[in-house]
Design an enzyme around this catalytic site. Structure first.
Site, mmCIF file in Angstrom:
data_model
loop_
_atom_site.group_PDB
_atom_site.id
_atom_site.type_symbol
_atom_site.label_atom_id
_atom_site.label_comp_id
_atom_site.label_asym_id
_atom_site.label_seq_id
_atom_site.Cartn_x
_atom_site.Cartn_y
_atom_site.Cartn_z
ATOM 1 N N CYS A 1 -11.902 -15.978 -3.709
ATOM 2 C CA CYS A 1 -11.091 -17.008 -4.358
ATOM 3 C C CYS A 1 -9.722 -17.144 -3.714
ATOM 4 O O CYS A 1 -8.961 -18.049 -4.044
ATOM 5 C CB CYS A 1 -10.968 -16.759 -5.840
ATOM 6 S SG CYS A 1 -10.213 -15.216 -6.238
ATOM 7 N N ASP B 1 -7.084 -15.019 -3.610
ATOM 8 C CA ASP B 1 -6.025 -14.060 -3.896
ATOM 9 C C ASP B 1 -6.560 -12.850 -4.648
ATOM 10 O O ASP B 1 -7.490 -12.941 -5.436
ATOM 11 C CB ASP B 1 -4.800 -14.645 -4.576
ATOM 12 C CG ASP B 1 -5.106 -15.738 -5.570
ATOM 13 O OD1 ASP B 1 -6.184 -15.686 -6.167
ATOM 14 O OD2 ASP B 1 -4.240 -16.607 -5.744
ATOM 15 N N CYS C 1 -0.934 -15.811 -1.285
ATOM 16 C CA CYS C 1 0.108 -16.677 -0.763
ATOM 17 C C CYS C 1 1.484 -16.120 -1.082
ATOM 18 O O CYS C 1 1.618 -15.060 -1.692
ATOM 19 C CB CYS C 1 -0.047 -18.059 -1.368
ATOM 20 S SG CYS C 1 0.019 -18.033 -3.158
ATOM 21 N N CYS D 1 -0.694 -17.363 -10.045
ATOM 22 C CA CYS D 1 -0.297 -16.143 -9.346
ATOM 23 C C CYS D 1 0.349 -15.165 -10.323
ATOM 24 O O CYS D 1 0.151 -13.957 -10.236
ATOM 25 C CB CYS D 1 0.691 -16.443 -8.217
ATOM 26 S SG CYS D 1 -0.032 -17.405 -6.887
#
Lengths: 278, 396
Positions: free
Chosen positions: A35, A37, A60, A104
């Protein structure tokens, strides 16, 4: 280009607490390489206080910054205090994240939950990834979860869906997609599970459906007990029926109607159906 | 020493100084409307005619009137495909590929909603479309076939000449999305046997906001928008004069500089070979097939593309990535996915795209910075450690 805050830029360029703790007391892992991360969080605990925290991230800029922020936030806190940290706290610490990068921070709080669970000797609380295709990237919600909410909870409009799952509540770009899924599922009325079917049916379709359910589901059931049923009239949600045979004289007729017939029709056609005995 | 190194020329390019110079008067004193009867406007029409000729030359078009100016390549793609489908109303089948630009792919998805059948031809692991499958998919119901000349992410060149020859024989209309090819490789619409060819000025050192569509003489199509007689009513609306003058000059320069391409290719190969040699976790996507000479798509395993991009950005090097994290849609590159490249490599993919303005120094600087960036990110990665134990080392 994403609009990252200075704090985010500072933390992804010079992340703090990178690496492993070989003798960690708790390790939390979320995400996957598929996916895009993944985060491993290591914590060291002494007398109920988190004395050290480190992380490894595949992700990221904002994933690195969120991980780094999290380790800073939990160090020196008791387990109970750390447990109260949410993804919003991470976002706040970072001075904000672009809407589409909120996930995130969610990954950070999930890794923390798993690390604490591991410390307590429990299983990971958060599954790696929901199955299906991610529709709402901000809140990490998949189409499977949305479809489930439609069928199991009868949620058939976007506002209720946002309230129920939180999907579409951040950047909002997935809202048309969620609406498409709702439309698509509403069309699948053969599933016959909930009021989603009712809401998308015309009067004629509804009447036919009621007739079908009575003939194919209810009558065979009653006939097994030596009874029968006749459909007299349908007026909106009011369905008038007449019981016949063994059922018609039965003292429990009204109970039969309410419990069985009404239940069947509500399940298959509409939750608001009311049975009238004539 | 930090400097600016622009290696994202497949996204957009610098406006050539010569282009800027010829555009400027049309943004100032020469504001006349080309449709006016007076000479102040009428003279502008002469300049537009010259620009049309310059673009026709770049594409090898026989007649200048075969060039229609548009607002972007996206518009050119839409005009080409929709223009044809709305003329040939009885034909309800469209063929394209899985690796097209969203300008074509999303239009095809919309056509599906409108009742069209769309065949998406897959690519092999080298990224080249399956020619046989394309041939087998053509039916009497096929209105148009739309295939890109070169892919924007990998630079891979598609077998458009073979497709053109086949479709000509079958009498099926062929549109080529040539955005990434024009100015990078020689284009000859006659040799390609295409009916339509789309380009965009800003990909070859022209301005943004202007594209063009080659429409072969005698083609039948309907416009997307309706209005005045401009562009022979095929694309009405007062001409973007400065933009059109710009694309004309950019086309002339691009044609003249095609001879520089071997030099650009040499720089690209230097970058490529040096990366492959020094960074063990790298692989080049599209290595074994013909590519545009300026494009290099590399996957760095175990690390994520956006973080590579941001670390390079900090050093003044500008690239792009196929990672999910950096795309607005948060979907990883559909092009690399179509090539069956594993997700672990897609998320760490970086595209370097050069131009005729790229220098040897800039490539050296990039090669000096890149290994450190990759190494730093590998130390953060949770996936790298296991690999390291197995004896894979990164930097030599």
């Amino acid at each position: 280009m994403w609009e990252y805050t200075e704090k985010v830029k500072e933390l992804y360029t010079n992340p703090k607490n990178v690496g492993k703790i070989e003798d960690a007391d708790g390790v939390g892992y979320v995400g996957s390489v598929v996916c895009g991360d993944a985060l491993t969080l290591y914590i060291k605990v002494k007398d109920g206080i988190i004395t050290d925290a480190k992380f490894e991230t595949f992700g990221c800029g904002s994933a690195i910054a969120s991980s780094s922020a999290l380790t800073e936030m939990i160090k020196g806190k008791t387990i109970e205090e750390a447990e109260r940290i949410t993804n919003s706290d991470i976002v706040e610490y970072l001075g904000g994240l672009p809407d589409q990068k909120i996930h995130c921070s969610v990954m950070g709080s999930e890794a923390l939950i798993n690390a604490i669970a591991d410390y307590r000797g429990e299983k990971p609380q958060v599954e790696d990834e929901p199955s299906g295709e991610i529709v709402c990237h901000c809140m990490n919600i998949s189409d499977v979860q949305i479809r489930e909410a439609i069928h199991k909870k009868g949620i058939v409009n976007i506002d209720d869906m946002m309230e129920h799952l939180g999907s579409g509540t951040v950047c909002g770009t997935c809202i048309p997609k969620i609406e498409d899924i709702i439309e698509e599922e509403k069309g699948r009325c053969s599933v016959q599970t909930d009021r989603s079917c009712n809401d998308s049916m015309t009067n004629l379709q509804k009447m036919k459906k009621i007739e079908d359910v009575i003939n194919n589901v209810i009558r065979p059931g009653l006939k097994r007990d030596g009874g029968d049923i006749e459909l007299i009239d349908i007026n909106g949600d009011d369905v008038s029926v007449r019981l016949m045979g063994a059922c018609s004289r039965c003292m429990t007729a009204s109970m039969t109607l309410e419990n069985f017939v009404q239940e069947e029709l509500r399940k298959s056609v509409s939750k608001s159906i009311v049975i009238k005995h004539v | 020493m930090r400097r600016d190194v622009y290696l994202d020329n497949n996204a957009t390019t610098m406006v050539a100084p010569e282009v800027f110079d010829v555009m400027l008067p049309f943004l100032k004193d020469r504001y006349g409307n080309a449709s006016s009867m007076h000479s102040f406007g009428g003279n502008v029409a002469k300049d537009l005619a010259r620009a049309r000729h310059q673009v026709a030359e770049l594409l090898g078009a026989e007649n200048d009137y075969e060039i229609t100016f548009t607002g972007s390549a996206t518009e050119s793609d839409n005009l080409a495909i929709r223009g044809i489908t709305s003329y040939y109303k009885d034909k309800k089948h469209v063929i394209t590929s899985t690796v097209e630009h969203p300008a074509v792919l999303n239009l095809c998805k919309q056509l599906e909603k409108e009742g069209y059948r769309v065949t998406y031809i897959p690519v092999n692991s080298d990224g080249v479309i399956d020619l046989q499958q394309l041939k087998d998919s053509v039916t009497d119901d096929t209105a148009i076939v739309s295939i890109m000349h070169a892919n924007n992410e990998t630079g891979i060149i598609m077998p458009v000449e073979e497709i053109g020859a086949f479709l000509k024989e079958r009498n099926v209309i062929f549109h080529i999305d040539g955005v990434q090819a024009a100015g990078k490789i020689p284009v000859d619409v006659k040799k390609l046997n295409c009916d339509l060819y789309s380009i965009s000025a800003h990909k070859f050192h022209g301005p943004k906001g202007v594209g063009a569509l080659y429409v072969k003489r005698g083609s039948r199509m309907r416009p997307l928008i309706f209005g005045g007689h401009q562009e022979k009513s095929r694309r009405p609306g007062t001409e973007n004069t400065a933009g059109i003058i710009g694309i004309g000059m950019a086309a002339e320069l691009a044609l003249a500089h095609i001879k520089d391409m071997p030099h650009i290719e040499m720089l690209r190969d230097k970058l490529q070979n040096s990366i492959l040699k020094t960074i063990k976790t790298s692989t080049v996507n599209g290595l074994n097939v013909p590519r545009t000479p300026n494009t290099l798509n590399v996957s760095f395993e175990f690390i994520e593309g956006e973080s590579i991009l941001l670390y390079l950005d900090k050093e003044g090097i500008y690239v792009s990535t196929g990672s999910a994290c950096s795309s607005g849609s948060l979907e990883p590159s559909h092009v690399l996915r179509a090539m069956n490249i594993p997700f672990s490599k897609i998320h760490g993919s970086i595209r370097f795209s050069l131009s005729r303005y790229t220098t040897d120094d800039e490539i050296d600087y990039t090669l000096q910075v890149l290994p450190n960036v990759i190494n730093t990110l590998l130390t953060i990665s949770p996936f790298w450690d296991n690999e390291k134990k197995e004896g894979k080392n990164t930097i030599e």
